[in-house]
Design an enzyme around this catalytic site. Structure first.
Site, PDB file in Angstrom:
ATOM      1  N   ARG A  17     -14.533  14.064 -48.282  1.00 32.23           N
ATOM      2  CA  ARG A  17     -14.166  15.510 -48.517  1.00 32.23           C
ATOM      3  C   ARG A  17     -13.113  16.037 -47.937  1.00 32.23           C
ATOM      4  O   ARG A  17     -12.665  17.154 -48.003  1.00 32.23           O
ATOM      5  CB  ARG A  17     -15.667  16.009 -48.298  1.00 32.23           C
ATOM      6  CG  ARG A  17     -16.491  15.910 -49.295  1.00 32.23           C
ATOM      7  CD  ARG A  17     -18.025  16.231 -48.679  1.00 32.23           C
ATOM      8  NE  ARG A  17     -18.258  15.129 -47.475  1.00 32.23           N
ATOM      9  CZ  ARG A  17     -19.484  15.129 -46.862  1.00 32.23           C
ATOM     10  NH1 ARG A  17     -20.450  16.097 -47.176  1.00 32.23           N
ATOM     11  NH2 ARG A  17     -19.761  14.337 -46.050  1.00 32.23           N
TER      12      ARG A  17
ATOM     13  N   ARG B 147     -14.362   6.540 -43.484  1.00 32.01           N
ATOM     14  CA  ARG B 147     -14.716   7.715 -44.621  1.00 32.01           C
ATOM     15  C   ARG B 147     -13.444   8.434 -44.937  1.00 32.01           C
ATOM     16  O   ARG B 147     -13.322   9.909 -45.059  1.00 32.01           O
ATOM     17  CB  ARG B 147     -15.561   9.046 -43.674  1.00 32.01           C
ATOM     18  CG  ARG B 147     -16.872   8.528 -43.601  1.00 32.01           C
ATOM     19  CD  ARG B 147     -17.741   8.248 -44.800  1.00 32.01           C
ATOM     20  NE  ARG B 147     -19.068   8.096 -44.671  1.00 32.01           N
ATOM     21  CZ  ARG B 147     -20.088   8.927 -44.836  1.00 32.01           C
ATOM     22  NH1 ARG B 147     -19.890  10.177 -45.211  1.00 32.01           N
ATOM     23  NH2 ARG B 147     -21.373   8.373 -44.558  1.00 32.01           N
TER      24      ARG B 147
ATOM     25  N   TYR C   8     -33.136   3.663 -43.320  1.00 34.60           N
ATOM     26  CA  TYR C   8     -33.177   4.616 -44.522  1.00 34.60           C
ATOM     27  C   TYR C   8     -34.573   4.192 -45.314  1.00 34.60           C
ATOM     28  O   TYR C   8     -35.093   5.171 -45.961  1.00 34.60           O
ATOM     29  CB  TYR C   8     -32.145   4.713 -45.232  1.00 34.60           C
ATOM     30  CG  TYR C   8     -30.993   5.380 -44.632  1.00 34.60           C
ATOM     31  CD1 TYR C   8     -30.945   6.968 -44.304  1.00 34.60           C
ATOM     32  CD2 TYR C   8     -29.884   4.936 -43.885  1.00 34.60           C
ATOM     33  CE1 TYR C   8     -29.775   7.663 -44.001  1.00 34.60           C
ATOM     34  CE2 TYR C   8     -29.122   5.368 -43.308  1.00 34.60           C
ATOM     35  CZ  TYR C   8     -28.822   6.857 -43.089  1.00 34.60           C
ATOM     36  OH  TYR C   8     -28.041   7.619 -42.558  1.00 34.60           O
TER      37      TYR C   8
ATOM     38  N   ARG D 237     -14.577  15.040 -57.557  1.00 37.02           N
ATOM     39  CA  ARG D 237     -16.307  15.285 -57.201  1.00 37.02           C
ATOM     40  C   ARG D 237     -16.684  16.485 -58.151  1.00 37.02           C
ATOM     41  O   ARG D 237     -17.849  16.249 -58.764  1.00 37.02           O
ATOM     42  CB  ARG D 237     -16.023  15.481 -55.918  1.00 37.02           C
ATOM     43  CG  ARG D 237     -17.522  15.999 -55.185  1.00 37.02           C
ATOM     44  CD  ARG D 237     -18.586  14.663 -55.316  1.00 37.02           C
ATOM     45  NE  ARG D 237     -19.630  15.052 -54.294  1.00 37.02           N
ATOM     46  CZ  ARG D 237     -20.451  15.777 -54.661  1.00 37.02           C
ATOM     47  NH1 ARG D 237     -20.605  16.455 -55.812  1.00 37.02           N
ATOM     48  NH2 ARG D 237     -21.594  16.224 -53.887  1.00 37.02           N
TER      49      ARG D 237
ATOM     50  N   ASP E 106     -21.381   3.650 -51.235  1.00 42.89           N
ATOM     51  CA  ASP E 106     -22.201   4.246 -50.103  1.00 42.89           C
ATOM     52  C   ASP E 106     -22.966   2.961 -49.738  1.00 42.89           C
ATOM     53  O   ASP E 106     -23.393   1.948 -50.493  1.00 42.89           O
ATOM     54  CB  ASP E 106     -23.160   5.351 -50.463  1.00 42.89           C
ATOM     55  CG  ASP E 106     -23.591   6.088 -49.263  1.00 42.89           C
ATOM     56  OD1 ASP E 106     -22.854   6.729 -48.621  1.00 42.89           O
ATOM     57  OD2 ASP E 106     -24.536   5.868 -48.636  1.00 42.89           O
TER      58      ASP E 106
HETATM   59  O1  CP3 Z   1     -15.320   5.022 -45.855  1.00 47.08           O
HETATM   60  C1  CP3 Z   1     -14.873   5.540 -46.967  1.00 47.08           C
HETATM   61  O2  CP3 Z   1     -13.988   6.515 -47.366  1.00 47.08           O
HETATM   62  C2  CP3 Z   1     -15.777   4.933 -48.172  1.00 47.08           C
HETATM   63  C3  CP3 Z   1     -17.021   5.348 -48.732  1.00 47.08           C
HETATM   64  C4  CP3 Z   1     -18.229   5.686 -47.739  1.00 47.08           C
HETATM   65  C5  CP3 Z   1     -19.163   6.485 -48.122  1.00 47.08           C
HETATM   66  N1  CP3 Z   1     -20.174   6.271 -47.333  1.00 47.08           N
HETATM   67  C6  CP3 Z   1     -18.784   7.771 -49.224  1.00 47.08           C
HETATM   68  C7  CP3 Z   1     -19.831   8.858 -49.021  1.00 47.08           C
HETATM   69  C8  CP3 Z   1     -18.509   4.784 -46.932  1.00 47.08           C
HETATM   70  C9  CP3 Z   1     -17.909   3.460 -46.070  1.00 47.08           C
HETATM   71  C10 CP3 Z   1     -19.747   5.148 -46.588  1.00 47.08           C
HETATM   72  C11 CP3 Z   1     -20.930   4.691 -45.686  1.00 47.08           C
HETATM   73  C12 CP3 Z   1     -21.981   5.390 -45.240  1.00 47.08           C
HETATM   74  N2  CP3 Z   1     -22.899   5.979 -45.893  1.00 47.08           N
HETATM   75  C13 CP3 Z   1     -22.642   5.008 -43.846  1.00 47.08           C
HETATM   76  C14 CP3 Z   1     -22.308   4.200 -42.868  1.00 47.08           C
HETATM   77  C15 CP3 Z   1     -20.843   4.978 -41.997  1.00 47.08           C
HETATM   78  C16 CP3 Z   1     -21.293   5.977 -41.234  1.00 47.08           C
HETATM   79  O3  CP3 Z   1     -20.849   7.078 -41.219  1.00 47.08           O
HETATM   80  O4  CP3 Z   1     -22.069   5.751 -40.128  1.00 47.08           O
HETATM   81  C17 CP3 Z   1     -23.773   5.795 -43.878  1.00 47.08           C
HETATM   82  C18 CP3 Z   1     -24.591   6.077 -42.790  1.00 47.08           C
HETATM   83  C19 CP3 Z   1     -24.065   6.477 -45.084  1.00 47.08           C
HETATM   84  C20 CP3 Z   1     -25.222   7.027 -45.672  1.00 47.08           C
HETATM   85  C21 CP3 Z   1     -24.514   8.489 -45.853  1.00 47.08           C
HETATM   86  N3  CP3 Z   1     -23.951   8.835 -47.075  1.00 47.08           N
HETATM   87  C22 CP3 Z   1     -25.022   9.720 -45.465  1.00 47.08           C
HETATM   88  C23 CP3 Z   1     -25.759   9.985 -44.356  1.00 47.08           C
HETATM   89  C24 CP3 Z   1     -24.417  10.698 -46.356  1.00 47.08           C
HETATM   90  C25 CP3 Z   1     -24.424  12.429 -46.139  1.00 47.08           C
HETATM   91  C26 CP3 Z   1     -23.895  12.715 -44.984  1.00 47.08           C
HETATM   92  C27 CP3 Z   1     -22.206  13.039 -45.530  1.00 47.08           C
HETATM   93  O5  CP3 Z   1     -21.504  12.391 -44.861  1.00 47.08           O
HETATM   94  O6  CP3 Z   1     -22.217  13.539 -46.429  1.00 47.08           O
HETATM   95  C28 CP3 Z   1     -23.776   9.957 -47.466  1.00 47.08           C
HETATM   96  C29 CP3 Z   1     -22.940  10.644 -48.092  1.00 47.08           C
HETATM   97  C30 CP3 Z   1     -21.463  10.375 -48.568  1.00 47.08           C
HETATM   98  N4  CP3 Z   1     -21.040   9.019 -48.741  1.00 47.08           N
HETATM   99  C31 CP3 Z   1     -20.360  11.051 -49.049  1.00 47.08           C
HETATM  100  C32 CP3 Z   1     -19.248  10.332 -49.121  1.00 47.08           C
HETATM  101  C33 CP3 Z   1     -17.940  10.735 -49.817  1.00 47.08           C
HETATM  102  C34 CP3 Z   1     -20.524  12.560 -49.168  1.00 47.08           C
HETATM  103  C35 CP3 Z   1     -21.141  12.941 -50.227  1.00 47.08           C
HETATM  104  C36 CP3 Z   1     -20.151  13.982 -51.272  1.00 47.08           C
HETATM  105  O7  CP3 Z   1     -19.065  13.964 -51.499  1.00 47.08           O
HETATM  106  O8  CP3 Z   1     -20.737  14.882 -51.686  1.00 47.08           O
END
Ligand code: CP3
Length: 341
Positions: free
Chosen positions: A30, A26, A153, A39, A76
């Protein structure tokens, strides 16, 4: 193109490295004000992920701003359900939400196996642009969710503390569950192959909800499919990160992959014993450690590095970096890894 910094790839393959490579799950997100600025220029997360030029830009930001040894493509794990015919929305401050879920054979018939290059052409384009703009500075990591986590999911329709609907499905409809898991697996293999063709240098499989299954169910409904993916992908090194799957470490040691990710609940020496000497271990500092002072972060990071010393290691956190962590503290973590000898 020859990579100028290939520490990550050499560490993954168990080759000699001058120092331990470091990146953060991640990292493209953010924590960086520069990410938030991009964003805010679009309607939301999904538009950003689907605009290849912008996705490439935020993928490269942490390489420039934090000095990590790898980029991970901005996307994602939930793009796979969407490509199979089950679209999602990202609800501000709440997370992913699926207007439709899967619960019957009828629903299954409406889904298709995604083909990667076409159904997810925006990710593939973003990888191509990122590779070009990275210009060989560091490797690019591609990724996908593990079939079980994606299944969770698709059945549940959103995040959940218990994923009880998804787990109920494994008990009530095992055959149906296996059919959906196989469709997700086939889609994921196609997708990862397309990412590799576009330039991904290593791939990581995220099984974020591994820890909510018992050992037998984990073997039957998750590991079996991860294993299929590992066997199907031979082109680049593979990392499997199964959060909470402490009970499956021995089995993960037998997967056809190079690296196993550890979360911070997993003891390092114990994990090495269970997994064996022939895998690289990735992780595993508690992300909350980065709320500490610079001195506290240095001490915690050096302790972790000391425990991994002398065996195959890629430094990372034990899960994704929390969005409200100060990027300066992330830099302290990264610099401490780089200075460790
Ligand atoms: O790692 C990175 O920097 C690359 C990008 C990346 C994102 N999601 C961007 C994202 C990666 C590798 C993921 C994987 C992901 N997504 C997982 C597996 C990793 C983990 O954390 O266990 C999961 C379970 C998700 C599903 C997901 N996406 C959730 C539950 C959420 C909401 C919670 C949160 O973190 O906000 C997201 C949103 C998400 N994915 C954001 C980002 C940057 C935030 C959205 C935003 O910018 O508004």
């Amino acid at each position: 193109m020859k990579l100028q910094n290939d520490l990550l790839l050499r560490a993954a393959k168990g080759e000699k490295v001058e120092r331990t490579p470091v990146w953060l799950m991640r990292q493209a997100g953010r924590i960086l004000p520069e990410y938030r600025a991009v964003r805010e220029s679009v309607s939301g997360f999904i538009e950003l992920a689907q605009t290849p030029e912008l996705a490439a830009e935020v993928t490269i930001q942490p390489v420039d701003l934090l000095g990590v040894d790898a980029a991970i493509i901005f996307s994602d794990i939930l793009v796979i359900p969407e490509a199979m015919g089950l679209p999602y929305e990202m609800v501000e401050k709440r997370g992913p939400w699926f207007p439709n879920t899967v619960s019957s054979e009828e629903d299954l018939k409406k889904l298709r196996i995604a083909d990667g290059a076409n159904d997810l052409s925006y990710v593939i384009k973003a990888i191509e642009i990122t590779k070009k703009n990275l210009n060989g500075r560091v490797p690019l990591i591609g990724f996908a969710g593990a079939p079980w986590t994606i299944f969770a999911y698709m059945i549940e329709g959103s995040g959940s503390k218990t994923f009880s609907k998804a787990r109920a499905m494994l008990y009530k409809e095992p055959a149906f569950s296996h059919r959906l898991l196989q469709m997700i697996t086939d889609s994921t293999i196609n997708y990862l192959k397309a990412q590799i063709e576009a330039g991904a240098d290593l791939i990581q499989i995220f099984d974020s909800w591994a820890g909510i299954l018992g050992p037998d169910q984990y073997e039957e409904f998750s590991l079996r499919y991860i294993s299929q993916i590992c066997d199907a992908i031979q082109e680049v090194p593979k990392t499997v990160f199964a959060k909470g799957a402490f009970f499956a470490r021995e089995a993960m040691g037998k997967l056809n992959c190079e690296t196993i990710g550890l979360d911070w609940n997993m003891g390092i020496a114990e994990s090495r014993k269970l997994i064996g000497p022939n895998k690289t271990l990735q992780g595993n500092l508690d992300p909350a450690a980065l709320y500490g002072s610079p001195e506290q972060i240095q001490i915690a990071t050096q302790k972790m590095m000391g425990e991994f010393r002398g065996s195959r290691h890629i430094a990372n956190l034990g899960h994704g970096v929390y969005p409200d962590i100060d990027p300066e503290m992330v830099k302290v973590f990264i610099q401490t890894v780089k200075d460790f000898r």
